[in-house]
Design a protein around this motif. Structure first.
Motif, PDB file in Angstrom:
ATOM      1  N   ARG A   1       0.827  -1.201   0.000  1.00 29.78           N
ATOM      2  CA  ARG A   1       0.000   0.000   0.000  1.00 29.78           C
ATOM      3  C   ARG A   1       0.868   1.261   0.000  1.00 29.78           C
ATOM      4  O   ARG A   1       0.456   2.313  -0.496  1.00 29.78           O
ATOM      5  CB  ARG A   1      -0.925  -0.003   1.216  1.00 29.78           C
ATOM      6  N   LYS A   2       2.076   1.149   0.547  1.00 25.73           N
ATOM      7  CA  LYS A   2       2.986   2.297   0.549  1.00 25.73           C
ATOM      8  C   LYS A   2       3.841   2.339  -0.719  1.00 25.73           C
ATOM      9  O   LYS A   2       4.197   3.415  -1.204  1.00 25.73           O
ATOM     10  CB  LYS A   2       3.881   2.250   1.789  1.00 25.73           C
ATOM     11  N   LEU A   3       4.173   1.170  -1.246  1.00 26.77           N
ATOM     12  CA  LEU A   3       5.033   1.111  -2.421  1.00 26.77           C
ATOM     13  C   LEU A   3       4.317   1.530  -3.700  1.00 26.77           C
ATOM     14  O   LEU A   3       4.970   1.913  -4.674  1.00 26.77           O
ATOM     15  CB  LEU A   3       5.583  -0.305  -2.607  1.00 26.77           C
ATOM     16  N   ARG A   4       2.990   1.454  -3.711  1.00 27.38           N
ATOM     17  CA  ARG A   4       2.257   1.788  -4.931  1.00 27.38           C
ATOM     18  C   ARG A   4       2.596   3.193  -5.425  1.00 27.38           C
ATOM     19  O   ARG A   4       2.749   3.417  -6.630  1.00 27.38           O
ATOM     20  CB  ARG A   4       0.750   1.678  -4.699  1.00 27.38           C
ATOM     21  N   ALA A   5       2.725   4.138  -4.504  1.00 28.91           N
ATOM     22  CA  ALA A   5       3.041   5.520  -4.899  1.00 28.91           C
ATOM     23  C   ALA A   5       4.433   5.596  -5.515  1.00 28.91           C
ATOM     24  O   ALA A   5       4.646   6.308  -6.508  1.00 28.91           O
ATOM     25  CB  ALA A   5       2.939   6.441  -3.693  1.00 28.91           C
ATOM     26  N   ILE A   6       5.383   4.857  -4.947  1.00 27.86           N
ATOM     27  CA  ILE A   6       6.740   4.851  -5.492  1.00 27.86           C
ATOM     28  C   ILE A   6       6.749   4.202  -6.868  1.00 27.86           C
ATOM     29  O   ILE A   6       7.451   4.662  -7.781  1.00 27.86           O
ATOM     30  CB  ILE A   6       7.693   4.118  -4.530  1.00 27.86           C
TER      31      ILE A   6
END
Length: 212
Positions: free
Chosen positions: A24-29
Motif C-alpha cells: 500500500r505504501k510502495l504503490r506511490a513509489i
C-alpha cells in the motif's frame, strides 16, 4: 553526470499481511520509478533457512495477527483477514506471474485477499480476480508459470532474502513493513549506509551460539 538510480526489487508473498501493508505504501513509489515486483514462495524461503513462519509458532501466531491489524489501523489501511490463515498461496502467486507481475495484478490480488478478506488458496476462490485481470486459466497452472515462480524464489535466495516482504535497493536488503522508513531513508541518503558503525556491523563477531 549524476549516479544512476539503484535498481529496486520487491520480494513478497500474498500469504503475508505485512507484504500487503508495505504494498500500500510502495504503490506511490511504483508510479514514479520502476520497481521489479517479484512474487516468491515464502514457505520455500523459510525451508531453505530452516525457519518457521510466525503463524507456525503457538503464541506468536495470535500476537502477529493482532500486531499486523494494529499496524493497519495505525496506518489507516483497511485490512480483513481471509477465512483461514496460513493458507496455500501458490494459486495467487501463479496468477500474479501469469498476469505479468504488473502493479495492477498485485493490487487486485492483495485487495481480494487482504482488503475484502476473501480466500486466495485456489483458482476457484480467485475466479473473480482471474476474470477481472483477463488471465487464461490454463496459463496459471502452466509449466512456464510454475518455472517462473520457482526462478523468482531461487533468485530471492541467491540475493540473500530470508523473509517477506523484502525491498532490495541495489545490493542492500530491507526486510519487513516496519523497515519501510529505513529503506526510504537509505534510498534518499545512500551514503548513510557507509557510516563507520554501519560498516562495523558487517564484521561484528558472534559471541555465542546455541547448540542444536
Amino acid at each position: 553526470m549524476s549516479d544512476p538510480q539503484p535498481a529496486l526489487r520487491w520480494y513478497f508473498d500474498f500469504i503475508s499481511p505485512f507484504s500487503y501493508l508495505q504494498w500500500r505504501k510502495l504503490r506511490a513509489i511504483a508510479r514514479e520509478r520502476s520497481i521489479a515486483l517479484v512474487p516468491v514462495a515464502f514457505g520455500a524461503i523459510l525451508a531453505a533457512h530452516g525457519n518457521k513462519g510466525p503463524a507456525e509458532i503457538p503464541g506468536k501466531r495470535e500476537f502477529t495477527y493482532r500486531h499486523v491489524l494494529w499496524q493497519a489501523r495505525r496506518e489507516g489501511v483497511e485490512l480483513r483477514f481471509p477465512p483461514a490463515h496460513p493458507f496455500n498461496p501458490l494459486a495467487a502467486l501463479r496468477l500474479c506471474v501469469a498476469a505479468g507481475n504488473t502493479p495492477e495484478a498485485v493490487d487486485a490480488i492483495f485487495d481480494w485477499i487482504w482488503t475484502q478478506g476473501q480466500a486466495g488458496d485456489s483458482i476457484e476462490a480467485l475466479n473473480p480476480v482471474v476474470a477481472a485481470l483477463g488471465v487464461e486459466i490454463g496459463a496459471i497452472g502452466s509449466d512456464q508459470t510454475k518455472a517462473a515462480l520457482r526462478a523468482n524464489t531461487e533468485s530471492a535466495l541467491l540475493a540473500g532474502v530470508f523473509g517477506v516482504p523484502t525491498l532490495s535497493i541495489g545490493n542492500e536488503l530491507f526486510w519487513g513493513n516496519d523497515a519501510h522508513d529505513f529503506a526510504l531513508d537509505a534510498l534518499q541518503h545512500p551514503d548513510w549506509l557507509e557510516d563507520p558503525e554501519m560498516q562495523r556491523l558487517k564484521q561484528l563477531p558472534v559471541g555465542v551460539q546455541r547448540r542444536a
